[in-house]
Enzyme design. Structure first.
Site, mmCIF file in Angstrom:
data_model
loop_
_atom_site.group_PDB
_atom_site.id
_atom_site.type_symbol
_atom_site.label_atom_id
_atom_site.label_comp_id
_atom_site.label_asym_id
_atom_site.label_seq_id
_atom_site.Cartn_x
_atom_site.Cartn_y
_atom_site.Cartn_z
ATOM 1 N NE ARG A 49 69.972 41.080 92.789
ATOM 2 C CZ ARG A 49 68.876 41.062 93.542
ATOM 3 N NH1 ARG A 49 68.915 41.450 94.790
ATOM 4 N NH2 ARG A 49 67.725 40.659 93.031
ATOM 5 C CB VAL A 82 65.585 36.509 91.988
ATOM 6 C CG1 VAL A 82 66.477 37.373 92.881
ATOM 7 C CG2 VAL A 82 66.022 35.043 92.057
ATOM 8 C CB SER A 83 62.037 40.116 95.092
ATOM 9 O OG SER A 83 61.077 39.135 95.395
ATOM 10 C CB ALA A 84 63.056 44.436 92.159
ATOM 11 C CD GLN A 88 65.929 40.641 96.748
ATOM 12 O OE1 GLN A 88 66.904 41.291 96.379
ATOM 13 N NE2 GLN A 88 65.802 39.351 96.491
#
Ligand code: SAM
Length: 415
Positions: A49, A82-84, A88
């Site tokens: 990521r 970008v989500s944590a 997610q």
């Protein structure tokens, strides 16, 4: 999957340290209760990521609670991220994905689509849609770099209309805050399929896992979350009623269909000493109050969230502050908000309310009555949230609080 994610641009040493960070992140996700299924854990151990956010430190990209903001609008509001990993993983668990499924992700970034691709495997298909072409371009680059582009289709569009060309979907996962459910999301989901959506109801956002039952959605899991707001046709931002404004100390009520407050009276009331009322109900230091707050908004009509900057708390203007906001019961020129105090047990806090204004004490007592009712009748339970088409007659809705939106009637009920 048959690719070797992230290996295309990394040296062997970078890949080893990324793997250590991923393993540590997965341990954190387990400790936080965000992920438990072996396939979810394996996906989070696999996707590189950090390649989606080269602007941040690699270690930061793997912090379970850390989101990376990638775009802010002209007013300073975060509009893409970008989500944590925690959020997610939690949503992926809620979605209950299986190999071979077709999944629509609403709101792109790259890493989450890669996790979804891991979950549905080579026989599955992931479609990710974002309204912002900068975001889809970035997601496409990341997916190509990590080899997931073979399993993920990236679309630039307003997701209000879903993505009909690849429908029907087994799962739809929305990764942007929604105040309503457009009909396309329901119709493009298979009957019995799951829709996971950060749904805002009376100012409170929860990631709700719904199952489609004909024209209706019925919840089976509800989790606290925070997401950037929807843009495009479904945009529906909350309005702020500012009660105190001084550099960095703002206190405001977030209005989401609540009656127009008497701002001068409430603002004056806030500066006067308040009255504390205590409930006798205690919670653990790490215990979440999200189900309590959802109960309070079901039971009480005029309960916006009060947002306060930490500096306002330090200056003593408010006694409690949280980035998500604290429920505040408003009654004319008076208000009372949820607060807590230490008990003799260092890990337990007693819940109460702090009232301000001419009816401050009565308002605080009213809030405390509902904290006690939650403790007596609903503690340990989740609400049941249903989504019905707009125009459904009230006598055909489950009993409980109704949130009316342009497309739907959302009901919140308690067992
Ligand atoms: C939190 S980010 C998505 C994060 C991503 N799922 C990830 O990998 O972590 C939310 C995204 O939703 C997008 N968005 C907002 N309104 C939208 C709409 N109407 N249709 C599609 N995307 C939208 C924003 O542009 C933003 O990029």
């Amino acid at each position: 999957m048959d690719n070797v994610p992230g290996m295309t641009t990394e040296t062997g040493q970078q890949a080893t340290s990324a793997q250590h960070l991923r393993d540590a992140m997965v341990r954190q996700l387990i400790d936080l209760g965000a992920a438990r299924s072996p396939r979810v854990l394996a996906a989070f151990r696999t996707v590189s990521r950090h390649l989606a956010t080269p602007q941040v430190d690699m270690a930061k990209a793997y912090e379970a609670e850390s989101a990376t903001i990638t775009k802010t609008d002209e007013n300073g509001v975060d509009i893409s991220s970008v989500s944590a990993p925690r959020v997610q993983a939690m949503q992926i668990e809620q979605a209950d994905l299986a190999p071979g499924m077709t999944v629509l992700e609403i709101g792109s970034g790259g890493p989450n689509a890669a996790y979804l691709a891991e979950m549905v495997g080579d026989q599955g298909h992931v479609v990710t849609v974002d309204i912002d072409e900068d975001v889809t371009a970035r997601a496409e680059r990341f997916l190509a770099e990590t080899g997931y582009d073979r399993h993920v289709t990236v679309v630039t569009a307003d997701a209000e209309a879903g993505v009909p060309v690849h429908a029907p979907y087994d799962r739809i996962i929305v990764t942007v805050q929604a105040a309503d459910i457009p009909p396309a999301w329901i119709h493009q989901l298979k009957d019995g399929g799951r829709l996971v959506v950060p749904l805002r109801m009376r100012g409170m956002t929860r990631s709700v896992a719904f199952v489609r039952n004909g024209e209706r959605l019925v919840s089976d899991d509800i989790q606290l979350c925070g997401f950037v707001p929807m843009r495009g046709a479904g945009e529906n931002r909350m309005r702020l009623a500012v009660l105190h404004e001084a550099d960095g100390e703002e206190v405001a009520l977030r209005l989401d269909g609540h009656p127009e407050p008497d701002v001068p009276a409430l603002s004056a009331a806030l500066y006067e000493p308040g009255t504390e009322v205590w409930s006798g109900v205690t919670v653990g230091g790490m215990e979440s109050k999200d189900h309590l707050d959802l109960w309070l908004t079901t039971a009480l009509d005029n309960l916006p969230l009060m947002a306060a900057k930490p500096a306002a708390r330090h200056r003593g203007i408010v006694a409690a502050a949280s980035p998500i906001g604290i429920p505040a019961l408003v009654d004319g020129g008076s208000l009372a908000y949820r607060t807590s105090r230490r008990t003799d047990d260092p890990d337990r806090w007693e819940l109460g309310a702090l009232g301000h204004g001419p009816e401050g004490q009565k308002t605080a007592e009213r809030l405390v009555e509902e904290i006690q009712a939650w403790d007596r009748e609903h503690r340990g339970q989740q609400a049941r949230i249903e989504v019905h088409p707009a125009g459904t007659p009230s006598d055909r809705l489950p009993s409980g609080q109704v949130v009316d939106r342009p497309h739907t009637r959302i009901t919140i009920s308690w067992p």
